[in-house]
Design a protein around this motif. Structure first.
Motif, PDB file in Angstrom:
ATOM      1  N   CYS A  95     -85.007 -26.123-115.124  1.00  0.00           N
ATOM      2  CA  CYS A  95     -86.275 -25.276-114.913  1.00  0.00           C
ATOM      3  C   CYS A  95     -87.518 -26.423-115.083  1.00  0.00           C
ATOM      4  O   CYS A  95     -87.319 -27.599-115.675  1.00  0.00           O
ATOM      5  CB  CYS A  95     -86.501 -24.264-115.605  1.00  0.00           C
ATOM      6  N   GLU A  96     -88.566 -25.987-114.611  1.00  0.00           N
ATOM      7  CA  GLU A  96     -89.698 -26.702-114.720  1.00  0.00           C
ATOM      8  C   GLU A  96     -90.670 -26.485-115.751  1.00  0.00           C
ATOM      9  O   GLU A  96     -91.453 -27.252-116.056  1.00  0.00           O
ATOM     10  CB  GLU A  96     -90.437 -26.774-113.170  1.00  0.00           C
ATOM     11  N   ARG A  97     -90.451 -25.199-116.375  1.00  0.00           N
ATOM     12  CA  ARG A  97     -91.381 -24.907-117.298  1.00  0.00           C
ATOM     13  C   ARG A  97     -90.942 -23.981-118.329  1.00  0.00           C
ATOM     14  O   ARG A  97     -89.989 -22.929-117.761  1.00  0.00           O
ATOM     15  CB  ARG A  97     -92.567 -24.185-116.357  1.00  0.00           C
ATOM     16  N   ALA A 158     -93.948 -28.143-119.737  1.00  0.00           N
ATOM     17  CA  ALA A 158     -93.189 -28.259-118.201  1.00  0.00           C
ATOM     18  C   ALA A 158     -92.994 -29.872-118.373  1.00  0.00           C
ATOM     19  O   ALA A 158     -93.192 -30.611-119.240  1.00  0.00           O
ATOM     20  CB  ALA A 158     -94.529 -28.011-117.240  1.00  0.00           C
ATOM     21  N   THR A 159     -91.934 -30.187-117.455  1.00  0.00           N
ATOM     22  CA  THR A 159     -91.614 -31.289-117.137  1.00  0.00           C
ATOM     23  C   THR A 159     -92.635 -32.153-116.875  1.00  0.00           C
ATOM     24  O   THR A 159     -93.505 -31.961-116.120  1.00  0.00           O
ATOM     25  CB  THR A 159     -90.480 -31.368-115.826  1.00  0.00           C
TER      26      THR A 159
END
Length: 172
Positions: A95-97, A158-159
């Motif tokens: 996932c990104e976040r 987040a990433t």
């Protein structure tokens, strides 16, 4: 209230504080109380079931990690480091976040956290950003990466975020 100490309290004294049941019973008897041994046994059985269930299912993160390279391990000389979030996993999926309350796996470019290996348990501690705080409850390894099993205590991560990584030295 009453003359009986509830079984769940007796269990909590034993499980959380290491207070032996026989000693609890001796002190209670001296003060005119008795223990709810049946309630204690029920709480103990529930704990055994939880323990077995948690050990029976382990997520295989090897298939979920699609990152090149490896996490640089700094833990032999550092207990704190600045790092960058390279990846996040939520429910075993990339996932990104991650938001407040999420149980998330964080992969960093570098870390002072030791990943569980060869019987030695993984480090715990905290990851912080300008807007978030994460509690790292365990660190494991998959592929060549250290996986920081965390709970987002506040904010979101987040990433690509810069983090400060600090191990709990008292538990190492």
């Amino acid at each position: 209230k009453g003359s009986q100490i509830p079984g769940d309290l007796v269990f909590r004294l034993y499980d959380t504080y290491g207070f032996p049941v026989d000693l609890t019973n001796d002190i209670a008897r001296e003060r005119g109380f008795e223990l709810d041994i049946e309630g204690y046994e029920i709480a103990m059985q529930e704990q055994r079931k939880r323990s077995q269930a948690s050990g029976a299912f382990q997520v295989d993160y090897n298939n979920a990690i699609n990152l090149d390279g490896e996490t640089e391990f700094l833990g032999y000389s550092e207990v704190q480091a600045q790092a960058t979030v390279r990846g996040l996993l939520l429910d075993g999926q990339s996932c990104e976040r991650g938001d407040e309350g999420d149980e998330i796996v964080v992969i960093l470019d570098r870390t002072p956290f030791y990943g569980e290996s060869g019987g030695q348990i993984g480090d715990t501690g905290y990851l912080t950003t300008d807007s978030a705080k994460l509690e790292v409850r365990d660190t494991t390894r998959a592929q060549d990466h250290h996986l920081h099993h965390s709970v987002v205590v506040s904010g979101s991560v987040a990433t690509g975020d810069a983090v400060s990584a600090s191990i709990d030295q008292s538990l190492r």
